[in-house]
Design a protein around this motif. Structure first.
Motif, mmCIF file in Angstrom:
data_model
loop_
_atom_site.group_PDB
_atom_site.id
_atom_site.type_symbol
_atom_site.label_atom_id
_atom_site.label_comp_id
_atom_site.label_asym_id
_atom_site.label_seq_id
_atom_site.Cartn_x
_atom_site.Cartn_y
_atom_site.Cartn_z
ATOM 1 N N VAL A 79 58.905 -22.421 55.352
ATOM 2 C CA VAL A 79 59.679 -23.323 54.296
ATOM 3 C C VAL A 79 58.811 -24.338 53.712
ATOM 4 N N VAL A 80 58.680 -24.643 52.361
ATOM 5 C CA VAL A 80 57.682 -25.526 51.996
ATOM 6 C C VAL A 80 58.360 -27.010 51.565
ATOM 7 N N ALA A 101 59.155 -30.963 45.188
ATOM 8 C CA ALA A 101 58.083 -30.616 44.073
ATOM 9 C C ALA A 101 57.729 -29.099 44.065
ATOM 10 N N TRP A 102 57.816 -28.525 45.288
ATOM 11 C CA TRP A 102 57.721 -27.181 45.222
ATOM 12 C C TRP A 102 58.569 -26.233 44.324
ATOM 13 N N ASN A 103 59.855 -26.704 44.670
ATOM 14 C CA ASN A 103 60.794 -25.868 43.897
ATOM 15 C C ASN A 103 61.112 -26.416 42.535
ATOM 16 N N PRO A 110 62.325 -15.572 51.772
ATOM 17 C CA PRO A 110 63.708 -16.006 51.565
ATOM 18 C C PRO A 110 63.754 -17.429 51.304
ATOM 19 N N ASN A 111 64.785 -18.005 50.704
ATOM 20 C CA ASN A 111 64.763 -19.537 50.316
ATOM 21 C C ASN A 111 65.694 -20.005 51.164
ATOM 22 N N TYR A 112 65.236 -21.231 51.888
ATOM 23 C CA TYR A 112 66.100 -21.936 52.716
ATOM 24 C C TYR A 112 66.172 -23.467 52.290
ATOM 25 N N ASN A 113 67.278 -24.101 52.384
ATOM 26 C CA ASN A 113 67.589 -25.337 52.254
ATOM 27 C C ASN A 113 66.825 -26.387 53.050
ATOM 28 N N LEU A 114 66.318 -27.389 52.610
ATOM 29 C CA LEU A 114 65.334 -28.316 53.649
ATOM 30 C C LEU A 114 66.512 -28.957 54.411
ATOM 31 N N ASN A 115 67.408 -29.431 54.064
ATOM 32 C CA ASN A 115 68.620 -30.018 54.894
ATOM 33 C C ASN A 115 69.032 -29.150 56.109
#
Length: 346
Positions: A79-80, A101-103, A110-115
């Motif tokens: 995860v970035v 800024a990555w997004n 797969p894409n995961y939300n940072l929260n």
């Protein structure tokens, strides 16, 4: 007093970009397990983060690719985080639905939300440095990761498609040219840029020998732009971009630091990405050493004739590096010329 200090700094070292809203973050140790909550207890996340450094877009991408590869090998979910750990492109407001800024520009699959990740029970953090030094186009494994796991935002791809149709006619043989200039003249241990006159001489010869009809120039240095405009006139393709005319005693980075438009930093990253993709579509590609050329070559879907201008590296001493290009430029008999050789690839 602050202005005087800034002038003194410009005379002794590169004037590098600073973050727009810097907040020092907790220094999580690399590869140590952290528990932030009880979510996703069956998953192990690997947060790719880097303490602030004034790196360009593709340097950030290379960094991310290194750590994605590491995460995959360790069976972790990468995860970035370029929200809490900022880059030169971060804005204070939400862009494309995110503060990360990555997004702004990319999605990681797969894409995961940072929260969600920061509320999970098994979280690891990356180191702040790259794990490999190889460029993407020289490392097939990193190149494969980019195409398999990273997706460029659709809104940016749409802009590239429209620009390509507008400026690259099917009947034209377009030569792409990329030279940075500006900060590359004074950054330590980086390859020198060629002099503007040498760059024009090399490009003009290749343009004729390869029977090109248009030339697409990508540079943030107005010194190169002005010479190419005089030479190629209506054969030159230039996109509207902020640029600087470096001064031997002044700033080399005004195009980044002077804010004359909304979302200035975001647009810089977007424009770099667009320019890179457009360079990948050119028939002939002339370049100096940079991450943009590396990415353009990796993304190219058509066969290109490529010419590289190989130059010596600047000094590793930050104070000597600030002046060495100019000393060679103005006093070649004393300090030696800015030497180069041209390598052709097919």
């Amino acid at each position: 007093m602050n202005l005087l200090l800034e002038i003194i700094k410009n005379l002794t070292r590169p004037d590098l970009a600073k973050p727009i809203n810097f907040k020092k973050k907790k220094n999580y140790l690399p590869n140590k397990l952290y528990n932030f909550g009880n979510r996703n207890y069956q998953k192990k996340f690997y947060i790719i983060k880097k303490n602030y450094a004034p790196n360009g877009l593709w340097s950030n991408v290379h960094f991310v690719l290194d750590h994605i590869q590491f995460a995959v090998r360790k069976k972790l979910i990468p995860v970035v985080d370029m929200k809490n750990y900022q880059t030169i492109y971060n804005e204070k407001r939400i862009i494309n639905g995110t503060l990360n800024a990555w997004n702004y520009y990319f999605e990681l699959k797969p894409n995961y939300n940072l929260n969600q990740v920061y509320a999970s029970s098994n979280v690891f953090f990356s180191k702040d440095k790259r794990l490999k030094k190889t460029l993407v186009f020289k490392d097939q494994s990193l190149k494969n990761i980019f195409f398999k796991r990273i997706r460029i935002k659709n809104n940016i791809l749409l802009k590239v498609k429209k620009l390509k149709e507008k400026i690259f006619s099917k009947n034209e043989k377009v030569m792409g040219v990329h030279v940075r200039g500006t900060l590359q003249k004074i950054i330590r241990n980086h390859t020198f840029p060629p002099t503007p006159k040498d760059m024009l001489k090399i490009a003009s010869k290749i343009f004729i020998n390869e029977n090109c009809t248009k030339i697409f120039l990508v540079s943030e240095d107005l010194t190169y732009i002005e010479l190419f405009k005089k030479k190629f006139k209506n054969k030159l393709i230039l996109l509207s971009r902020p640029r600087s005319k470096p001064s031997i005693f002044g700033s080399h980075n005004k195009h980044f630091s002077i804010y004359n438009r909304k979302l200035h930093r975001y647009k810089f990253g977007e424009e770099t990405l667009i320019d890179t993709l457009l360079l990948s579509y050119t028939n002939v590609f002339l370049f100096t050493n940079s991450n943009v050329r590396s990415a353009a070559m990796s993304l190219a879907k058509k066969k290109q004739v490529r010419y590289e201008i190989k130059l010596d590296n600047n000094s590793n001493n930050i104070f000597i590096a600030r002046w060495l290009w100019y000393l060679k430029f103005f006093f070649p008999m004393l300090f030696g010329k800015i030497n180069y050789k041209i390598i052709k690839y097919r």
